[in-house]
Design an enzyme around this catalytic site. Structure first.
Site, PDB file in Angstrom:
ATOM      1  N   CYS A   2      29.651  32.607  26.130  1.00 47.08           N
ATOM      2  CA  CYS A   2      30.006  32.095  24.807  1.00 47.08           C
ATOM      3  C   CYS A   2      29.318  32.948  23.757  1.00 47.08           C
ATOM      4  O   CYS A   2      28.477  33.780  24.077  1.00 47.08           O
ATOM      5  CB  CYS A   2      29.541  30.654  24.671  1.00 47.08           C
ATOM      6  SG  CYS A   2      30.268  29.584  25.922  1.00 47.08           S
ATOM      7  N   ARG A  27      36.735  38.466  21.780  1.00 47.43           N
ATOM      8  CA  ARG A  27      36.755  38.148  23.212  1.00 47.43           C
ATOM      9  C   ARG A  27      37.785  37.080  23.561  1.00 47.43           C
ATOM     10  O   ARG A  27      37.995  36.799  24.735  1.00 47.43           O
ATOM     11  CB  ARG A  27      35.391  37.612  23.632  1.00 47.43           C
ATOM     12  CG  ARG A  27      34.323  38.657  23.727  1.00 47.43           C
ATOM     13  CD  ARG A  27      33.071  37.943  24.115  1.00 47.43           C
ATOM     14  NE  ARG A  27      31.991  38.846  24.414  1.00 47.43           N
ATOM     15  CZ  ARG A  27      30.812  38.415  24.829  1.00 47.43           C
ATOM     16  NH1 ARG A  27      30.600  37.130  24.970  1.00 47.43           N
ATOM     17  NH2 ARG A  27      29.858  39.259  25.103  1.00 47.43           N
ATOM     18  N   TRP A  77      33.662  29.781  25.520  1.00 47.57           N
ATOM     19  CA  TRP A  77      34.531  30.184  26.634  1.00 47.57           C
ATOM     20  C   TRP A  77      34.217  29.163  27.714  1.00 47.57           C
ATOM     21  O   TRP A  77      33.166  29.205  28.349  1.00 47.57           O
ATOM     22  CB  TRP A  77      34.188  31.610  27.068  1.00 47.57           C
ATOM     23  CG  TRP A  77      34.858  32.040  28.340  1.00 47.57           C
ATOM     24  CD1 TRP A  77      34.353  31.942  29.607  1.00 47.57           C
ATOM     25  CD2 TRP A  77      36.140  32.633  28.475  1.00 47.57           C
ATOM     26  NE1 TRP A  77      35.246  32.435  30.509  1.00 47.57           N
ATOM     27  CE2 TRP A  77      36.354  32.873  29.842  1.00 47.57           C
ATOM     28  CE3 TRP A  77      37.139  32.987  27.570  1.00 47.57           C
ATOM     29  CZ2 TRP A  77      37.521  33.449  30.331  1.00 47.57           C
ATOM     30  CZ3 TRP A  77      38.288  33.569  28.065  1.00 47.57           C
ATOM     31  CH2 TRP A  77      38.475  33.800  29.429  1.00 47.57           C
ATOM     32  N   ASN A 103      24.778  29.218  25.549  1.00 46.58           N
ATOM     33  CA  ASN A 103      25.581  30.165  26.315  1.00 46.58           C
ATOM     34  C   ASN A 103      24.957  30.212  27.706  1.00 46.58           C
ATOM     35  O   ASN A 103      23.740  30.358  27.819  1.00 46.58           O
ATOM     36  CB  ASN A 103      25.509  31.535  25.614  1.00 46.58           C
ATOM     37  CG  ASN A 103      26.215  32.626  26.380  1.00 46.58           C
ATOM     38  OD1 ASN A 103      26.987  32.360  27.297  1.00 46.58           O
ATOM     39  ND2 ASN A 103      25.948  33.862  26.009  1.00 46.58           N
ATOM     40  N   GLY A 104      25.753  30.073  28.758  1.00 47.51           N
ATOM     41  CA  GLY A 104      25.195  30.102  30.120  1.00 47.51           C
ATOM     42  C   GLY A 104      25.637  28.876  30.897  1.00 47.51           C
ATOM     43  O   GLY A 104      26.606  28.218  30.532  1.00 47.51           O
ATOM     44  N   GLU A 486      43.756  47.963  46.446  1.00 43.47           N
ATOM     45  CA  GLU A 486      43.202  47.761  45.101  1.00 43.47           C
ATOM     46  C   GLU A 486      42.751  49.096  44.495  1.00 43.47           C
ATOM     47  O   GLU A 486      42.963  49.363  43.314  1.00 43.47           O
ATOM     48  CB  GLU A 486      42.040  46.753  45.174  1.00 43.47           C
ATOM     49  CG  GLU A 486      41.297  46.509  43.877  1.00 43.47           C
ATOM     50  CD  GLU A 486      42.138  45.883  42.761  1.00 43.47           C
ATOM     51  OE1 GLU A 486      43.291  45.495  42.998  1.00 43.47           O
ATOM     52  OE2 GLU A 486      41.637  45.834  41.624  1.00 43.47           O
ATOM     53  N   LYS A 490      44.243  50.626  41.038  1.00 41.39           N
ATOM     54  CA  LYS A 490      43.406  51.026  39.897  1.00 41.39           C
ATOM     55  C   LYS A 490      43.743  52.455  39.481  1.00 41.39           C
ATOM     56  O   LYS A 490      43.853  52.765  38.300  1.00 41.39           O
ATOM     57  CB  LYS A 490      41.910  50.934  40.230  1.00 41.39           C
ATOM     58  CG  LYS A 490      41.348  49.561  40.390  1.00 41.39           C
ATOM     59  CD  LYS A 490      41.044  48.814  39.105  1.00 41.39           C
ATOM     60  CE  LYS A 490      42.129  47.878  38.703  1.00 41.39           C
ATOM     61  NZ  LYS A 490      42.271  46.602  39.292  1.00 41.39           N
ATOM     62  N   GLU A 493      47.298  52.595  37.791  1.00 44.02           N
ATOM     63  CA  GLU A 493      47.468  52.005  36.463  1.00 44.02           C
ATOM     64  C   GLU A 493      46.627  52.704  35.402  1.00 44.02           C
ATOM     65  O   GLU A 493      47.003  52.705  34.227  1.00 44.02           O
ATOM     66  CB  GLU A 493      47.219  50.494  36.465  1.00 44.02           C
ATOM     67  CG  GLU A 493      45.815  50.055  36.747  1.00 44.02           C
ATOM     68  CD  GLU A 493      45.639  48.533  36.732  1.00 44.02           C
ATOM     69  OE1 GLU A 493      46.428  47.829  36.092  1.00 44.02           O
ATOM     70  OE2 GLU A 493      44.694  48.047  37.372  1.00 44.02           O
ATOM     71  N   HIS A 509      53.047  56.297  61.420  1.00 48.63           N
ATOM     72  CA  HIS A 509      54.403  55.792  61.606  1.00 48.63           C
ATOM     73  C   HIS A 509      55.337  56.254  60.487  1.00 48.63           C
ATOM     74  O   HIS A 509      56.393  55.654  60.286  1.00 48.63           O
ATOM     75  CB  HIS A 509      54.385  54.265  61.715  1.00 48.63           C
ATOM     76  CG  HIS A 509      53.606  53.799  62.911  1.00 48.63           C
ATOM     77  ND1 HIS A 509      54.094  53.889  64.192  1.00 48.63           N
ATOM     78  CD2 HIS A 509      52.353  53.298  63.022  1.00 48.63           C
ATOM     79  CE1 HIS A 509      53.183  53.438  65.043  1.00 48.63           C
ATOM     80  NE2 HIS A 509      52.115  53.080  64.352  1.00 48.63           N
ATOM     81  N   LYS A 608      47.940  42.774  29.682  1.00 51.47           N
ATOM     82  CA  LYS A 608      46.864  42.104  30.422  1.00 51.47           C
ATOM     83  C   LYS A 608      47.418  40.898  31.188  1.00 51.47           C
ATOM     84  O   LYS A 608      47.045  40.657  32.326  1.00 51.47           O
ATOM     85  CB  LYS A 608      45.766  41.662  29.442  1.00 51.47           C
ATOM     86  CG  LYS A 608      44.597  40.928  30.095  1.00 51.47           C
ATOM     87  CD  LYS A 608      43.757  41.867  30.934  1.00 51.47           C
ATOM     88  CE  LYS A 608      42.617  41.172  31.654  1.00 51.47           C
ATOM     89  NZ  LYS A 608      42.152  41.949  32.821  1.00 51.47           N
TER      90      LYS A 608
END
Ligand code: AGP
Length: 613
Positions: A2, A27, A77, A103-104, A486, A490, A493, A509, A608
């Protein structure tokens, strides 16, 4: 994750706080709030209008009293509790004279809340934060001033926090404390400011003091005192920030992606927080499915897109190994249009960072139509998927701004492995000691990730040597296969290079026809039960002229010997290795993209969150 802002001094604290909140908004927080000390006492407004929350607050603030020299504000958040105005900070104590932002994560909030309620407190929110306001209230009732009351209250608190509080009876004072979560003080001639992030301060000052863990700050106009949580005096060390606003939002990193890669130890640690009862059993509170229905599941079906799909593939290996439940994984856009076999004894798991990917939302609806119980793993509290699901387990990676999933991807694997262990516990398919040992290994991941992050220079050197190559194959076996997929995603993209992920044994194969001198093969070859077979697969492509890069476990000289370049990583239990092995591949894709001059935060053609079919 946050945002916090505070101000005390000769200027209008409300204006400073609202300006700071607006600077933190990039954010994409879900709610915001402000509390001021006025001549009438605490004045508070909160708004839960997503990214327009601060704009809403500005409107609400038109009714604020005229004199407002001390104030605190917060952009939230959500982690514990829905993103509603009632859960937005600041939170008040029972008297309404104390306001607090946080925050936390307060790990032991459930037991603290129960004890506070038993002592007569009325808690009005679903947050983990509010307990701290009431703990401070008790200390003030006992005769302490605000600073000492916060110090005393924190003795009962476990977890990560940066906190700021104000009290009607000490109208020019803001007290703040931190453990793990960041907090900086801004110094001016006639006012003192506080923030979780430097951007929030930049409109007012560039003179900052960063608080360290377990320190408590007392801010009065133009003055700052810092002590440890034990009460020892700490020297105030000031520095001048020369970042512009954009650089400050990225906390000094050149882009959000590098910042988010570096945040991975935190993302994993936060996702693991609070999940284990003192007796070692797993408590996944946000999973609203009964233990009985989880125990009765005879099949797991995981559905996702992109990186989330790769996290799901890793989870399949863990679930099948640890629970012996048949587990299918499917791409959401495919799942919807075939005839998947699932029923009321199927546990359908949707994995989505955003919780808004339309294909995954529709797939989960489809699963429910088949009668399945739906569990969602999401990073965004109260996302569409989270709201519709029977249960939800949140990754706590914080907002991810870069288009490429990094910290949310590793947090997803951790969350899914927690689900796997919970199922194993309920089904009795692993002995308790083994579950504890695996949970212990999960707890070592943040430290291992830190060690892996320290090796970015070595990856940069390899990227420099590969710059100019056009064709990449990523190979892996077992859990190394989704890691390879993955890594390839990466690279595609971010760097717009041709990159294919393949199971090491499958290349011969067909795809091996594409290997020729100049082709780069990145082999995920960390130690696991198929390591020897992986070495044979590497030999097959090496003999056809490929340039070999291996991701290898520290000390594995046999694997290093077959490679042109080695990306070393610390060794960990193989089923957890994808979390570590992802890091050098993220760095590699990042560096190759930067060498080509591309914008890593906003790769071409991508969004996104994909909210169209
Ligand atoms: C990965 O880097 C991409 N951003 C993309 O593949 C992403 O993982 C996918 O679109 C799924 O998004 P979600 O997790 O928000 O559902």
């Amino acid at each position: 994750m946050c945002g916090i802002i505070g101000a005390t001094g000769d200027h209008d604290a409300l204006e400073i706080v609202l300006e700071g909140l607006a600077r933190l908004e990039y954010r994409g927080y879900d709610s915001a709030g402000v509390a001021l000390i006025t001549e009438e006492g605490i004045w508070r407004e909160r708004s839960a209008h997503g990214t327009t929350s601060v704009a809403e607050l500005v409107k609400l603030a038109e009714s604020a009293p005229a004199v407002r020299r001390t104030g605190i504000g917060h952009t939230r958040w959500a982690t514990h509790g829905h993103p509603t105005a009632g859960n937005a900070h600041p939170h008040l104590d029972c008297t309404g004279h104390l306001a607090l932002v946080h925050n936390g994560i307060i790990e032991n909030h459930t037991e603290l809340a129960a004890a506070l309620v038993a002592r007569g407190h009325v808690l009005t929110s679903e947050t983990d934060t509010e307990v701290v306001a009431h703990l401070i209230e008790e200390e003030i009732d006992g005769g302490l001033g605000l600073a000492e009351a916060l110090r005393a209250a924190l003795k009962a608190v476990r977890g990560a926090f940066s906190l700021a509080a104000v009290h009607r009876d000490e109208p020019t004072l803001i007290v703040a404390a931190r453990r793990v979560s960041p907090l900086v003080v801004g110094l001016c001639e006639d006012e003192t400011l506080l923030a979780s992030d430097i951007p929030a301060l930049l409109g007012r000052t560039r003179r900052v003091v960063t608080l360290d863990d377990d320190q408590l700050a007392e801010l009065t106009p133009g003055h700052l005192r810092i002590t440890t949580l034990d009460g020892d005096e700490v020297a105030v060390v000031e520095r001048t920030v020369d970042w512009d606003l954009e650089a400050a939002e990225k906390e000094g990193y050149p882009d959000f992606m590098s910042k988010e890669i570096r945040e991975q130890p935190h993302a994993v640690a936060d996702t693991l927080l609070d999940r284990q009862a003192p007796d070692g059993t797993l408590v996944l509170d946000e999973v609203r499915l009964s233990d009985q229905s989880l125990r009765e599941a005879d099949k797991v079906f995981i559905v996702a897109c992109g990186s989330s799909y790769h996290a799901a593939m890793v989870a399949k290996y863990a679930i099948e190994r640890w629970t012996r439940l048949p587990t299918e994984v499917d791409i959401a856009s495919e799942f919807r249009y075939r005839d998947p076999v699932l029923d009321e004894r199927t546990l359908a798991v949707g994995v989505s960072q955003s919780g808004e990917t339309v294909d995954t939302i529709q797939a989960m609806r489809e699963a429910r139509r088949w009668g399945a119980k739906v569990l969602v793993v999401s990073n965004v509290v109260d996302s569409s998927m989270a709201r519709e699901a029977d249960g939800v387990l949140y990754t706590r990676a914080g907002p991810e701004v870069g288009v490429a999933a990094t910290k949310t991807y590793v947090a997803q694997i951790v969350a899914l492995e927690l689900v796997a262990l919970k199922l194993a516990q309920l089904r009795g398919t692993l002995p308790p000691e083994e579950i504890s040992a695996l949970l212990g290994q999960l707890q070592t991941l943040p430290g291992l990730l830190e060690r892996t992050l320290e090796r970015s220079d070595a990856v940069d050197a390899v990227a420099g040597a590969l710059h100019g190559a056009r064709d990449f194959f990523f190979l892996g076996r077992n859990v190394g296969f989704p890691v390879a997929l993955e890594g390839a995603l990466k690279l595609k993209e971010l760097s717009y290079l041709r990159a294919e992920g393949y199971p090491g044994g499958e290349l011969k194969h067909g795809p091996i026809a594409l290997i020729e001198p100049g082709t780069v093969v990145v082999a995920v070859a960390t130690r696991n039960r198929l390591s020897e077979k992986m070495l044979s697969n590497i030999a097959e492509v090496k003999s056809r002229g490929a340039t070999i890069v291996v991701v290898a476990s520290d000390g594995d000289d046999a694997t290093a010997a077959v490679a042109d370049h080695v990306l070393w990583v610390p060794e960990v239990e193989p089923l957890l290795s994808p979390i570590i092995d992802a890091v050098p591949l993220q760095f590699l894709a990042y560096r190759l993209a930067r060498l080509a001059g591309y914008d890593v935060d906003r790769p071409r053609n991508l969004a996104k969150t994909v909210t169209v079919e």
